[in-house]
Design a protein around this motif. Structure first.
Motif, PDB file in Angstrom:
ATOM      1  N   UNK A  89      -3.111   5.390  19.830  1.00  0.00           N
ATOM      2  CA  UNK A  89      -4.377   4.720  19.521  1.00  0.00           C
ATOM      3  C   UNK A  89      -5.244   5.579  18.607  1.00  0.00           C
ATOM      4  N   UNK A  90      -5.843   4.927  17.621  1.00  0.00           N
ATOM      5  CA  UNK A  90      -6.763   5.627  16.731  1.00  0.00           C
ATOM      6  C   UNK A  90      -6.106   6.441  15.641  1.00  0.00           C
ATOM      7  N   UNK A  91      -4.755   6.354  15.507  1.00  0.00           N
ATOM      8  CA  UNK A  91      -4.062   7.129  14.488  1.00  0.00           C
ATOM      9  C   UNK A  91      -3.146   6.212  13.682  1.00  0.00           C
ATOM     10  N   UNK A  92      -3.644   5.639  12.566  1.00  0.00           N
ATOM     11  CA  UNK A  92      -2.811   4.757  11.747  1.00  0.00           C
ATOM     12  C   UNK A  92      -1.582   5.496  11.226  1.00  0.00           C
ATOM     13  N   UNK A  93      -0.460   4.791  11.210  1.00  0.00           N
ATOM     14  CA  UNK A  93       0.784   5.358  10.696  1.00  0.00           C
ATOM     15  C   UNK A  93       1.050   4.780   9.312  1.00  0.00           C
ATOM     16  N   UNK A  94       1.130   5.646   8.308  1.00  0.00           N
ATOM     17  CA  UNK A  94       1.431   5.203   6.947  1.00  0.00           C
ATOM     18  C   UNK A  94       2.912   4.880   6.853  1.00  0.00           C
ATOM     19  N   UNK A  95       3.232   3.634   6.436  1.00  0.00           N
ATOM     20  CA  UNK A  95       4.641   3.241   6.408  1.00  0.00           C
ATOM     21  C   UNK A  95       5.173   3.046   5.002  1.00  0.00           C
ATOM     22  N   UNK A  96       4.314   3.192   3.978  1.00  0.00           N
ATOM     23  CA  UNK A  96       4.803   3.023   2.611  1.00  0.00           C
ATOM     24  C   UNK A  96       4.020   3.904   1.665  1.00  0.00           C
ATOM     25  N   UNK A  97       4.724   4.560   0.755  1.00  0.00           N
ATOM     26  CA  UNK A  97       4.059   5.339  -0.273  1.00  0.00           C
ATOM     27  C   UNK A  97       4.004   4.576  -1.595  1.00  0.00           C
ATOM     28  N   UNK A  98       4.870   3.554  -1.724  1.00  0.00           N
ATOM     29  CA  UNK A  98       4.848   2.691  -2.907  1.00  0.00           C
ATOM     30  C   UNK A  98       4.972   1.249  -2.444  1.00  0.00           C
ATOM     31  N   UNK A  99       4.106   0.384  -2.979  1.00  0.00           N
ATOM     32  CA  UNK A  99       4.040  -0.998  -2.505  1.00  0.00           C
ATOM     33  C   UNK A  99       5.375  -1.726  -2.597  1.00  0.00           C
ATOM     34  N   UNK A 100       6.131  -1.490  -3.651  1.00  0.00           N
ATOM     35  CA  UNK A 100       7.359  -2.252  -3.872  1.00  0.00           C
ATOM     36  C   UNK A 100       8.422  -1.968  -2.810  1.00  0.00           C
ATOM     37  N   UNK A 101       8.291  -0.843  -2.114  1.00  0.00           N
ATOM     38  CA  UNK A 101       9.307  -0.472  -1.138  1.00  0.00           C
ATOM     39  C   UNK A 101       9.280  -1.344   0.107  1.00  0.00           C
ATOM     40  N   UNK A 102       8.114  -1.822   0.515  1.00  0.00           N
ATOM     41  CA  UNK A 102       8.053  -2.488   1.808  1.00  0.00           C
ATOM     42  C   UNK A 102       7.091  -3.662   1.884  1.00  0.00           C
ATOM     43  N   UNK A 103       6.428  -4.019   0.810  1.00  0.00           N
ATOM     44  CA  UNK A 103       5.574  -5.193   0.866  1.00  0.00           C
ATOM     45  C   UNK A 103       5.392  -5.850  -0.490  1.00  0.00           C
ATOM     46  N   UNK A 104       5.091  -7.151  -0.434  1.00  0.00           N
ATOM     47  CA  UNK A 104       4.920  -7.969  -1.623  1.00  0.00           C
ATOM     48  C   UNK A 104       3.577  -8.676  -1.513  1.00  0.00           C
TER      49      UNK A 104
ATOM     50  N   UNK B  99       7.256   3.032  18.404  1.00  0.00           N
ATOM     51  CA  UNK B  99       7.400   3.939  17.269  1.00  0.00           C
ATOM     52  C   UNK B  99       7.388   3.160  15.956  1.00  0.00           C
ATOM     53  N   UNK B 100       7.038   3.857  14.890  1.00  0.00           N
ATOM     54  CA  UNK B 100       7.083   3.283  13.543  1.00  0.00           C
ATOM     55  C   UNK B 100       7.795   4.268  12.632  1.00  0.00           C
ATOM     56  N   UNK B 101       8.542   3.743  11.689  1.00  0.00           N
ATOM     57  CA  UNK B 101       9.271   4.592  10.752  1.00  0.00           C
ATOM     58  C   UNK B 101       8.362   4.947   9.590  1.00  0.00           C
ATOM     59  N   UNK B 102       7.936   6.174   9.557  1.00  0.00           N
ATOM     60  CA  UNK B 102       7.006   6.619   8.526  1.00  0.00           C
ATOM     61  C   UNK B 102       7.741   6.860   7.214  1.00  0.00           C
ATOM     62  N   UNK B 103       7.202   6.319   6.139  1.00  0.00           N
ATOM     63  CA  UNK B 103       7.877   6.403   4.847  1.00  0.00           C
ATOM     64  C   UNK B 103       7.958   7.840   4.327  1.00  0.00           C
ATOM     65  N   UNK B 104       6.950   8.648   4.639  1.00  0.00           N
ATOM     66  CA  UNK B 104       6.895  10.002   4.097  1.00  0.00           C
ATOM     67  C   UNK B 104       8.081  10.855   4.532  1.00  0.00           C
ATOM     68  N   UNK B 105       8.509  10.673   5.787  1.00  0.00           N
ATOM     69  CA  UNK B 105       9.585  11.501   6.327  1.00  0.00           C
ATOM     70  C   UNK B 105      10.847  10.698   6.618  1.00  0.00           C
ATOM     71  N   UNK B 106      10.717   9.395   6.751  1.00  0.00           N
ATOM     72  CA  UNK B 106      11.858   8.583   7.141  1.00  0.00           C
ATOM     73  C   UNK B 106      12.161   8.666   8.617  1.00  0.00           C
ATOM     74  N   UNK B 107      11.347   9.429   9.364  1.00  0.00           N
ATOM     75  CA  UNK B 107      11.556   9.606  10.793  1.00  0.00           C
ATOM     76  C   UNK B 107      10.646   8.683  11.586  1.00  0.00           C
TER      77      UNK B 107
ATOM     78  N   UNK C  53       8.027   7.960  14.457  1.00  0.00           N
ATOM     79  CA  UNK C  53       7.002   8.705  15.180  1.00  0.00           C
ATOM     80  C   UNK C  53       6.296   7.755  16.134  1.00  0.00           C
ATOM     81  N   UNK C  54       5.784   8.304  17.201  1.00  0.00           N
ATOM     82  CA  UNK C  54       5.094   7.490  18.196  1.00  0.00           C
ATOM     83  C   UNK C  54       3.757   7.001  17.650  1.00  0.00           C
ATOM     84  N   UNK C  55       3.458   5.731  17.884  1.00  0.00           N
ATOM     85  CA  UNK C  55       2.174   5.174  17.502  1.00  0.00           C
ATOM     86  C   UNK C  55       1.192   5.396  18.642  1.00  0.00           C
TER      87      UNK C  55
END
Length: 315
Positions: free
Chosen positions: A122-137, A108-116, A118-120
Motif C-alpha cells: 500500500x502507498x507504493x506504486x509499482x512502475x511497470x513500463x519504461x516505454x509506452x509501446x511495450x505494455x500499453x496502447x 506481485x507485479x512484474x516491474x519493467x525496470x528489472x523484469x523481476x 516485486x510485492x505490491x
C-alpha cells in the motif's frame, strides 16, 4: 524404590524422572494424547493421595502445553499485513476457542525496470513500463472518445490458495490467447467487445503469417493458482468510451507535469481492479489495485527527457 532425579514445578510439586520425560515429550510434540497417557501411567503406580497431587501437576502441564502451542502458532506464521480469519481450535477441556491465524499471501507485479516480480504494498506504486509501446496502447476514436489497452502484470503468491479472480468496474479485460491454450477457468463475459486496441498474439516467421488467436472480453475472470500465466496468453485492461473535459489539453504543446497527470487522471477516472484470492478452506481475501502514472526524467541514448511511466498501486 529407585533413586529419583527431582525438579520443582512452581516450587510446589516434585516430578519423578519418568514423568519429566513424558512432559518433555508432550512439549516437543504438542499432542494432548501424550499428556493423557502420562496421566494414566501415573495413576497406575501411585496411591490415591499421590494421584491427587499428580492430577494437579498434569493439569498444570496441560495448561503449559496449550500456552506453548499458541506461541508456536504465533511465532511460526507471517501475513505481511494481510487480513486474517478466525479459526476454531479445540482446547484441552473439549471446548472451542477462537484463534487468529494469518493467511500468508501477496500480490506481485512484474516491474519493467528489472523484469523481476516485486510485492505490491500500500502507498507504493509499482512502475511497470519504461516505454509506452511495450505494455500499453492509447488512441482516439472517430466519435471523439478515447481508448486504451494496458497489459496486466499481476500474479498472486502464497499458501493454500485454490484460485484467483479479477474483476473491473470500468471497461473490460481483454484476453488474447493462442488457439487451444486457454488458462481461463471461468469468467463473466462483457456485454460487447471493447475497441481499445490489442496487446498480444504471435507470428509464425516460417510461414510468414499470424498465429491463430482467440480474443475474449470479460468483466471478471478466474485463474487456477498453479497456472496464473502463460507465454501464450495476454491479459489486458481495455476501455473505449473516455471523454475528456478539455480536449485542448490533449494537444497542447509543452505540457507541464501537472497537465500530463491531469490527462491520465481523466483517462483512468475511478477504474479499480479487484483481486480475490480463494483459499482451500473456503475463505477468501480481496485486494484492490488502481492504475496511475508518474512523470519523471529518464535517460535514453545519453539524452534526458521527461517521460510518462505507467504504474499500479495497491489501495
Amino acid at each position: 524404590m529407585g533413586k529419583k532425579e527431582r525438579i520443582m514445578l512452581n516450587g510446589e510439586i516434585e516430578i519423578p524422572e519418568t514423568v519429566q520425560k513424558k512432559a518433555d515429550l508432550a512439549f516437543s510434540q504438542i499432542k494432548n494424547e501424550r499428556v493423557a497417557n502420562m496421566e494414566q501411567n501415573i495413576s497406575n503406580n501411585q496411591d490415591s493421595q499421590k494421584k491427587a497431587k499428580r492430577g494437579k501437576m498434569i493439569r498444570r502441564i496441560c495448561a503449559a502445553v496449550t500456552a506453548c502451542a499458541a506461541l508456536v502458532v504465533t511465532a511460526g506464521s507471517w501475513h505481511a499485513g494481510q487480513p486474517v480469519e478466525p479459526s476454531e481450535i479445540a482446547a484441552q477441556d473439549g471446548e472451542k476457542h477462537s484463534e487468529t491465524i494469518p493467511k500468508p499471501f501477496m500480490l506481485t507485479a512484474k516491474a519493467a525496470e528489472t523484469g523481476e516480480r516485486i510485492e505490491m504494498t500500500k502507498g507504493k506504486p509499482v512502475a511497470i513500463a519504461t516505454e509506452a509501446a511495450d505494455s500499453w496502447v492509447l488512441g482516439g476514436n472517430e466519435d471523439g472518445t478515447w481508448a486504451y489497452c494496458i497489459n496486466l502484470p499481476f500474479k498472486c503468491e502464497g499458501e493454500n490458495i485454490d484460485s484467483v479472480s479479477y474483476s473491473i468496474n470500468r471497461g473490460a479485460f481483454q484476453v488474447v490467447e493462442l488457439e487451444g491454450t486457454s488458462i481461463i477457468v471461468s469468467g463473466k463475459e462483457a456485454a460487447e467487445p471493447v475497441d481499445g486496441g490489442q496487446i498480444g498474439g504471435g507470428y509464425d516467421e516460417a510461414k510468414d503469417e499470424a498465429i491463430p488467436t482467440t480474443i475474449n472480453y470479460y468483466t471478471e475472470y478466474t485463474l487456477d493458482y498453479e497456472r496464473q500465466e502463460s507465454d501464450a496468453t495476454w491479459i489486458n485492461m481495455v476501455r473505449d468510451d473516455i471523454k475528456f473535459s478539455d480536449l485542448d489539453l490533449l494537444w497542447r504543446e509543452n505540457k507541464s507535469d501537472e497537465d500530463v497527470e491531469k490527462v491520465f487522471d481523466e483517462l483512468f477516472g475511478d477504474v479499480m481492479i479487484t483481486c480475490t484470492l480463494h483459499f482451500t478452506d473456503g475463505t477468501s481475501e480481496t485486494i484492490e489495485v488502481e492504475p496511475g502514472v508518474i512523470v519523471t526524467t529518464v535517460m535514453k541514448n545519453r539524452d534526458e527527457y521527461r517521460d510518462v511511466i505507467l504504474t499500479f498501486e495497491r489501495k
